[in-house]
Design a protein around this motif. Sequence first.
Motif, PDB file in Angstrom:
ATOM      1  N   ILE A 199       0.942  -1.199   0.149  1.00 48.61           N
ATOM      2  CA  ILE A 199      -0.053   0.078  -0.017  1.00 48.61           C
ATOM      3  C   ILE A 199       0.785   1.161   0.021  1.00 48.61           C
ATOM      4  CG2 ILE A 199      -1.671   1.189   1.162  1.00 48.61           C
ATOM      5  CD1 ILE A 199      -2.885  -1.212   2.444  1.00 48.61           C
ATOM      6  N   ASN A 200       0.762   2.173  -1.062  1.00 50.36           N
ATOM      7  CA  ASN A 200       1.627   3.300  -1.355  1.00 50.36           C
ATOM      8  C   ASN A 200       0.851   4.389  -1.235  1.00 50.36           C
ATOM      9  OD1 ASN A 200       3.409   5.296  -1.992  1.00 50.36           O
ATOM     10  ND2 ASN A 200       4.362   3.816  -3.658  1.00 50.36           N
TER      11      ASN A 200
ATOM     12  N   ASP B 116      -9.781  -0.502   8.395  1.00 50.96           N
ATOM     13  CA  ASP B 116     -10.170   0.266   7.550  1.00 50.96           C
ATOM     14  C   ASP B 116      -8.894   0.517   6.765  1.00 50.96           C
ATOM     15  OD1 ASP B 116     -11.142   1.991   5.755  1.00 50.96           O
ATOM     16  OD2 ASP B 116     -12.046   3.457   7.222  1.00 50.96           O
ATOM     17  N   LEU B 117      -8.994   0.219   5.368  1.00 49.88           N
ATOM     18  CA  LEU B 117      -7.763   0.580   4.535  1.00 49.88           C
ATOM     19  C   LEU B 117      -7.443   1.799   4.395  1.00 49.88           C
ATOM     20  CD1 LEU B 117      -8.437  -1.837   1.729  1.00 49.88           C
ATOM     21  CD2 LEU B 117      -6.796  -2.057   3.523  1.00 49.88           C
ATOM     22  N   ASN B 118      -8.631   2.786   4.747  1.00 48.09           N
ATOM     23  CA  ASN B 118      -8.249   4.220   4.649  1.00 48.09           C
ATOM     24  C   ASN B 118      -7.384   4.797   5.893  1.00 48.09           C
ATOM     25  OD1 ASN B 118      -9.783   4.825   2.515  1.00 48.09           O
ATOM     26  ND2 ASN B 118     -11.882   4.732   3.725  1.00 48.09           N
ATOM     27  N   ASP B 119      -7.030   3.877   6.879  1.00 44.60           N
ATOM     28  CA  ASP B 119      -6.412   4.084   8.129  1.00 44.60           C
ATOM     29  C   ASP B 119      -4.840   3.902   7.807  1.00 44.60           C
ATOM     30  OD1 ASP B 119      -8.453   4.893   9.407  1.00 44.60           O
ATOM     31  OD2 ASP B 119      -8.646   2.954  10.404  1.00 44.60           O
ATOM     32  N   VAL B 120      -4.502   3.265   6.477  1.00 45.51           N
ATOM     33  CA  VAL B 120      -3.146   2.814   6.192  1.00 45.51           C
ATOM     34  C   VAL B 120      -2.569   3.963   5.267  1.00 45.51           C
ATOM     35  CG1 VAL B 120      -1.654   1.142   5.239  1.00 45.51           C
ATOM     36  CG2 VAL B 120      -3.797   0.396   6.668  1.00 45.51           C
ATOM     37  N   GLN B 121      -1.431   4.220   5.780  1.00 44.89           N
ATOM     38  CA  GLN B 121      -0.661   5.207   4.661  1.00 44.89           C
ATOM     39  C   GLN B 121       0.191   4.215   3.960  1.00 44.89           C
ATOM     40  OE1 GLN B 121      -0.897   8.231   3.863  1.00 44.89           O
ATOM     41  NE2 GLN B 121       0.749   8.659   2.622  1.00 44.89           N
ATOM     42  N   PHE B 122       1.044   3.520   4.393  1.00 42.69           N
ATOM     43  CA  PHE B 122       2.089   2.469   3.844  1.00 42.69           C
ATOM     44  C   PHE B 122       1.847   1.173   4.401  1.00 42.69           C
ATOM     45  CE2 PHE B 122       4.206   6.600   3.437  1.00 42.69           C
ATOM     46  CZ  PHE B 122       4.026   6.581   2.001  1.00 42.69           C
TER      47      PHE B 122
ATOM     48  N   ASN C 235      -2.262 -12.151  -1.666  1.00 38.11           N
ATOM     49  CA  ASN C 235      -3.671 -11.855  -2.007  1.00 38.11           C
ATOM     50  C   ASN C 235      -4.180 -10.757  -1.091  1.00 38.11           C
ATOM     51  OD1 ASN C 235      -4.811 -13.749   0.159  1.00 38.11           O
ATOM     52  ND2 ASN C 235      -4.226 -15.458  -1.282  1.00 38.11           N
ATOM     53  N   PHE C 236      -5.681 -10.442  -1.329  1.00 34.71           N
ATOM     54  CA  PHE C 236      -6.342  -9.744  -0.485  1.00 34.71           C
ATOM     55  C   PHE C 236      -6.675 -10.205   0.696  1.00 34.71           C
ATOM     56  CE2 PHE C 236      -6.708  -7.229  -4.342  1.00 34.71           C
ATOM     57  CZ  PHE C 236      -6.582  -6.266  -3.927  1.00 34.71           C
ATOM     58  N   ASP C 237      -6.869 -11.523   0.963  1.00 30.29           N
ATOM     59  CA  ASP C 237      -7.078 -12.261   2.207  1.00 30.29           C
ATOM     60  C   ASP C 237      -5.945 -11.848   3.101  1.00 30.29           C
ATOM     61  OD1 ASP C 237      -9.853 -12.800   1.350  1.00 30.29           O
ATOM     62  OD2 ASP C 237      -9.323 -14.677   0.627  1.00 30.29           O
ATOM     63  N   ASP C 238      -4.805 -12.440   2.583  1.00 23.21           N
ATOM     64  CA  ASP C 238      -3.580 -12.285   3.260  1.00 23.21           C
ATOM     65  C   ASP C 238      -3.400 -10.669   3.940  1.00 23.21           C
ATOM     66  OD1 ASP C 238      -2.796 -14.972   2.894  1.00 23.21           O
ATOM     67  OD2 ASP C 238      -1.840 -14.474   1.000  1.00 23.21           O
ATOM     68  N   LEU C 239      -3.664  -9.904   2.986  1.00 20.84           N
ATOM     69  CA  LEU C 239      -3.640  -8.539   3.334  1.00 20.84           C
ATOM     70  C   LEU C 239      -4.405  -8.002   4.504  1.00 20.84           C
ATOM     71  CD1 LEU C 239      -2.276  -5.390   2.769  1.00 20.84           C
ATOM     72  CD2 LEU C 239      -4.150  -5.239   1.152  1.00 20.84           C
TER      73      LEU C 239
ATOM     74  N   GLU D  81      -1.876  -3.496  -6.671  1.00 20.20           N
ATOM     75  CA  GLU D  81      -1.762  -4.835  -7.150  1.00 20.20           C
ATOM     76  C   GLU D  81      -0.906  -5.583  -7.704  1.00 20.20           C
ATOM     77  OE1 GLU D  81      -3.784  -2.189  -7.763  1.00 20.20           O
ATOM     78  OE2 GLU D  81      -5.803  -2.526  -6.615  1.00 20.20           O
ATOM     79  N   LYS D  82      -0.080  -4.775  -8.569  1.00 20.76           N
ATOM     80  CA  LYS D  82       0.978  -5.404  -9.273  1.00 20.76           C
ATOM     81  C   LYS D  82       2.061  -6.188  -8.269  1.00 20.76           C
ATOM     82  CE  LYS D  82       4.406  -4.075 -12.705  1.00 20.76           C
ATOM     83  NZ  LYS D  82       5.119  -3.314 -13.819  1.00 20.76           N
ATOM     84  N   ALA D  83       2.251  -5.152  -7.397  1.00 21.07           N
ATOM     85  CA  ALA D  83       3.359  -5.768  -6.406  1.00 21.07           C
ATOM     86  C   ALA D  83       2.616  -6.808  -5.439  1.00 21.07           C
ATOM     87  CB  ALA D  83       3.466  -4.727  -5.321  1.00 21.07           C
ATOM     88  N   MET D  84       1.378  -6.909  -5.319  1.00 22.44           N
ATOM     89  CA  MET D  84       0.837  -8.005  -4.647  1.00 22.44           C
ATOM     90  C   MET D  84       0.901  -9.234  -5.673  1.00 22.44           C
ATOM     91  SD  MET D  84      -2.482  -6.515  -2.673  1.00 22.44           S
ATOM     92  CE  MET D  84      -3.016  -8.005  -2.325  1.00 22.44           C
ATOM     93  N   ARG D  85       0.584  -9.179  -6.955  1.00 22.66           N
ATOM     94  CA  ARG D  85       0.804 -10.160  -7.722  1.00 22.66           C
ATOM     95  C   ARG D  85       1.971 -10.625  -7.930  1.00 22.66           C
ATOM     96  NH1 ARG D  85      -2.905  -7.518 -11.052  1.00 22.66           N
ATOM     97  NH2 ARG D  85      -1.127  -6.218 -12.322  1.00 22.66           N
TER      98      ARG D  85
END
Length: 227
Positions: free
Chosen positions: A106-107, A137-143, A122-126, A113-117
């Motif tokens: 997350i940048n 909440d993903l909005n709470d994440v900067q990096f 996957n998103f479940d891991d994340l 998504e490219k870095a994840m692939r």
Amino acid sequence: MEEGCVIEVETYLAIIFRTTVIYLVILFLFRMMGKREVGELSILDLVVSIMIGDIAVLSFEDLDKPFFRQITPMFVLAFIQIVLAFISLKSIRFRNIVDGTPQIIINQGKIDEKAMRKQRYNFDDLLTQLREQGINDLNDVQFAILESSGKLSVIKNTQGKRSKMKETPYPLIVDGKIQEDNLYKIGKNQFWLRHQLKKHGEVKIQEISICGYIDGQFYIDKNETKK
């Protein structure tokens, strides 16, 4: 009948002896290889650990074979691991090949998504690893940075809002070596880095363990052993 009992007792004594020796040998070898948390084992550590475990099991399958010949591969593996760990400590390139490099997932609040692939992540891991850190909440994440150990390091937004950080937290110097790729990613060059270090009173790059640059601020940690 008595002879059979004697053989049975000898077998059990041999098993007890081998179990005790193998336990002490493995304890000694892992102490020699260094302390690591289970979640922070490198690929080298993991491979050696699995192989040592397999060799330990094989030593019980044929009690007629010389015991110390069977456990010799354990010492060989430990020696190889120590040598490779030393090379990894001295060579960033070798360490990157063996352990891999951290990957930003997350940048600046946006999922890459490219870095994840690329990392087969996957998103479940994340989401699982974010929840483990109390983030729903993903909005709470900067990096969010996927470390080479598989652990997810998270830099949160301040006060629930998108952070105003302008720079991605890339290390610019690691083990006294300039990270050219990371300089390129933030649109800088070696001349700029050396100029900034000079302003901060740091001119000997080889004496710097790690140098980071976030939101216009430098973080410098010097290697005291190289003074």
